[in-house]
Design an enzyme around this catalytic site. Structure first.
Site, PDB file in Angstrom:
ATOM      1  N   SER A  15       0.837  -1.199   0.000  1.00  0.00           N
ATOM      2  CA  SER A  15       0.000   0.000   0.000  1.00  0.00           C
ATOM      3  C   SER A  15       0.872   1.249   0.000  1.00  0.00           C
ATOM      4  O   SER A  15       2.076   1.197   0.267  1.00  0.00           O
ATOM      5  CB  SER A  15      -0.927   0.027   1.234  1.00  0.00           C
ATOM      6  OG  SER A  15      -0.168   0.159   2.424  1.00  0.00           O
ATOM      7  N   ASP A  36       5.145  -7.569   3.386  1.00  0.00           N
ATOM      8  CA  ASP A  36       4.133  -6.832   4.138  1.00  0.00           C
ATOM      9  C   ASP A  36       3.429  -7.799   5.074  1.00  0.00           C
ATOM     10  O   ASP A  36       3.654  -9.018   5.010  1.00  0.00           O
ATOM     11  CB  ASP A  36       3.137  -6.159   3.189  1.00  0.00           C
ATOM     12  CG  ASP A  36       2.608  -4.834   3.741  1.00  0.00           C
ATOM     13  OD1 ASP A  36       2.337  -4.777   4.957  1.00  0.00           O
ATOM     14  OD2 ASP A  36       2.467  -3.867   2.966  1.00  0.00           O
ATOM     15  N   VAL A  60       8.420  -6.500   9.604  1.00  0.00           N
ATOM     16  CA  VAL A  60       9.762  -5.966   9.384  1.00  0.00           C
ATOM     17  C   VAL A  60      10.658  -6.112  10.614  1.00  0.00           C
ATOM     18  O   VAL A  60      11.886  -6.092  10.497  1.00  0.00           O
ATOM     19  CB  VAL A  60       9.662  -4.498   8.923  1.00  0.00           C
ATOM     20  CG1 VAL A  60       9.321  -3.569  10.082  1.00  0.00           C
ATOM     21  CG2 VAL A  60      10.917  -4.038   8.233  1.00  0.00           C
ATOM     22  N   SER A 147      10.790  10.897   7.614  1.00  0.00           N
ATOM     23  CA  SER A 147       9.636  11.793   7.563  1.00  0.00           C
ATOM     24  C   SER A 147      10.102  13.181   7.951  1.00  0.00           C
ATOM     25  O   SER A 147      11.105  13.332   8.672  1.00  0.00           O
ATOM     26  CB  SER A 147       8.558  11.323   8.541  1.00  0.00           C
ATOM     27  OG  SER A 147       7.592  12.331   8.763  1.00  0.00           O
ATOM     28  N   TYR A 160       6.897   8.500  17.009  1.00  0.00           N
ATOM     29  CA  TYR A 160       7.115   8.489  15.563  1.00  0.00           C
ATOM     30  C   TYR A 160       8.280   9.387  15.179  1.00  0.00           C
ATOM     31  O   TYR A 160       9.174   8.991  14.411  1.00  0.00           O
ATOM     32  CB  TYR A 160       5.831   8.947  14.870  1.00  0.00           C
ATOM     33  CG  TYR A 160       5.869   8.919  13.367  1.00  0.00           C
ATOM     34  CD1 TYR A 160       5.765   7.724  12.671  1.00  0.00           C
ATOM     35  CD2 TYR A 160       5.967  10.097  12.634  1.00  0.00           C
ATOM     36  CE1 TYR A 160       5.778   7.697  11.281  1.00  0.00           C
ATOM     37  CE2 TYR A 160       5.975  10.084  11.251  1.00  0.00           C
ATOM     38  CZ  TYR A 160       5.883   8.880  10.583  1.00  0.00           C
ATOM     39  OH  TYR A 160       5.892   8.866   9.200  1.00  0.00           O
ATOM     40  N   LYS A 164      11.827   8.329  13.402  1.00  0.00           N
ATOM     41  CA  LYS A 164      12.186   8.876  12.086  1.00  0.00           C
ATOM     42  C   LYS A 164      13.472   9.694  12.171  1.00  0.00           C
ATOM     43  O   LYS A 164      14.270   9.708  11.220  1.00  0.00           O
ATOM     44  CB  LYS A 164      11.037   9.710  11.525  1.00  0.00           C
ATOM     45  CG  LYS A 164       9.796   8.892  11.194  1.00  0.00           C
ATOM     46  CD  LYS A 164      10.080   7.791  10.180  1.00  0.00           C
ATOM     47  CE  LYS A 164       8.837   7.069   9.724  1.00  0.00           C
ATOM     48  NZ  LYS A 164       9.122   6.016   8.723  1.00  0.00           N
ATOM     49  N   PHE A 193       1.661  13.097   2.457  1.00  0.00           N
ATOM     50  CA  PHE A 193       1.371  12.348   1.242  1.00  0.00           C
ATOM     51  C   PHE A 193       0.001  11.689   1.317  1.00  0.00           C
ATOM     52  O   PHE A 193      -0.496  11.359   2.397  1.00  0.00           O
ATOM     53  CB  PHE A 193       2.458  11.287   0.994  1.00  0.00           C
ATOM     54  CG  PHE A 193       3.600  11.806   0.168  1.00  0.00           C
ATOM     55  CD1 PHE A 193       3.839  11.318  -1.105  1.00  0.00           C
ATOM     56  CD2 PHE A 193       4.426  12.802   0.662  1.00  0.00           C
ATOM     57  CE1 PHE A 193       4.876  11.812  -1.878  1.00  0.00           C
ATOM     58  CE2 PHE A 193       5.474  13.300  -0.095  1.00  0.00           C
ATOM     59  CZ  PHE A 193       5.697  12.803  -1.379  1.00  0.00           C
TER      60      PHE A 193
END
Length: 254
Positions: A15, A36, A60, A147, A160, A164, A193
């Site tokens: 995705s 995935d 992952v 990000s 997060y 990142k 995005f």
């Protein structure tokens, strides 16, 4: 780098940014392993894309599952490309409204998926790439995903943003470490995005987010991420760099 007779692994490839990258690689004739989660639509996607695509269910953060993804790629052709897009967000305040400390377990989980998972994919893919003969000077290229939150994380993004930022710090070190192996490492840091996460938001919220981007004043398209990934693969001097892909946005505190 000439990708003829090569394979690639795209984590989070079912995705969003990963899917767009998978499509671009297949268009270039690359054998692609879509790594995935089992609950993703990776199997259906691989069937749609044909013989050049294979789905391997993989978390992952799992050494065993990512090792299987690497092995599957190597069975198809020499593994020369990793694009690591797997990750997740999650809101957490240092202190909640009542002044209670934020949940340590939640913080660790977000960092584990985004940062530890990136390192796991990177180390396993790089080990396989060392077995390759160089093509155009490279044995392989690893593209990581950070990000803009690495620099301008908003309130509630602390796990997060921490993860990142860790990927940004990892990039130059990894590139220097793997230089002797002729493996390049670069990172893309997207802004806002149009991914499945944003698709769940009301249209007026999506429009407001897009309007906050200086130029172009819209949400980024996943294929724009994929096009940059393909350029990194093609350009041998891109190494050790994190590239912001954000339309000049600088995120506000909230």
């Amino acid at each position: 780098m000439n990708l003829e007779n090569s394979s690639a692994i795209v984590t989070g490839g079912a995705s969003g940014l990963g899917l767009a990258t998978v499509r671009r690689l297949v268009q270039q004739g690359v054998n692609v392993v879509i790594a995935d989660l089992p609950a993703s639509n990776g199997a259906e996607l691989a069937q749609e894309l044909g013989d050049l695509a294979q789905f391997v269910p993989a978390d992952v953060t799992s050494e065993a599952e990512m090792s299987e993804a690497v092995a599957a790629a190597v069975r198809r052709a020499p593994l020369r490309v990793l694009v690591n897009c797997a990750g997740r967000g999650g809101a957490l305040r240092i202190l909640d409204k009542e002044g209670n400390p934020g949940a340590q377990e939640f913080y660790e989980n977000i960092v584990r998926i985004n940062l530890f998972g990136t390192f796991n994919a990177l180390r396993l893919a790089a080990a396989a790439m060392t077995q390759n003969q160089p093509v155009d000077g490279d044995r392989g290229v690893c593209i990581l995903t950070s990000s803009v939150a690495a620099w301008e994380g908003q309130v509630g993004q602390i796990p997060y943003a921490s993860a990142k930022a860790g990927i940004v710090g990892m990039t130059i070190v990894a590139a220097r470490d793997l230089a002797q192996r002729a493996i390049r490492v670069a990172t893309i840091a997207p802004g806002i995005f149009d991914t499945p996460i944003l698709a769940r938001l009301p249209e007026n919220v999506r429009e407001s987010l897009g309007a906050s981007v200086p130029h172009p004043a819209r949400l980024g398209q996943p294929d724009e991420f994929a096009r940059l990934a393909m350029h990194i693969l093609d350009n041998p001097m891109i190494n050790g760099e994190t590239i912001r892909l954000d339309g000049a946005i600088r995120m506000q505190p909230r």
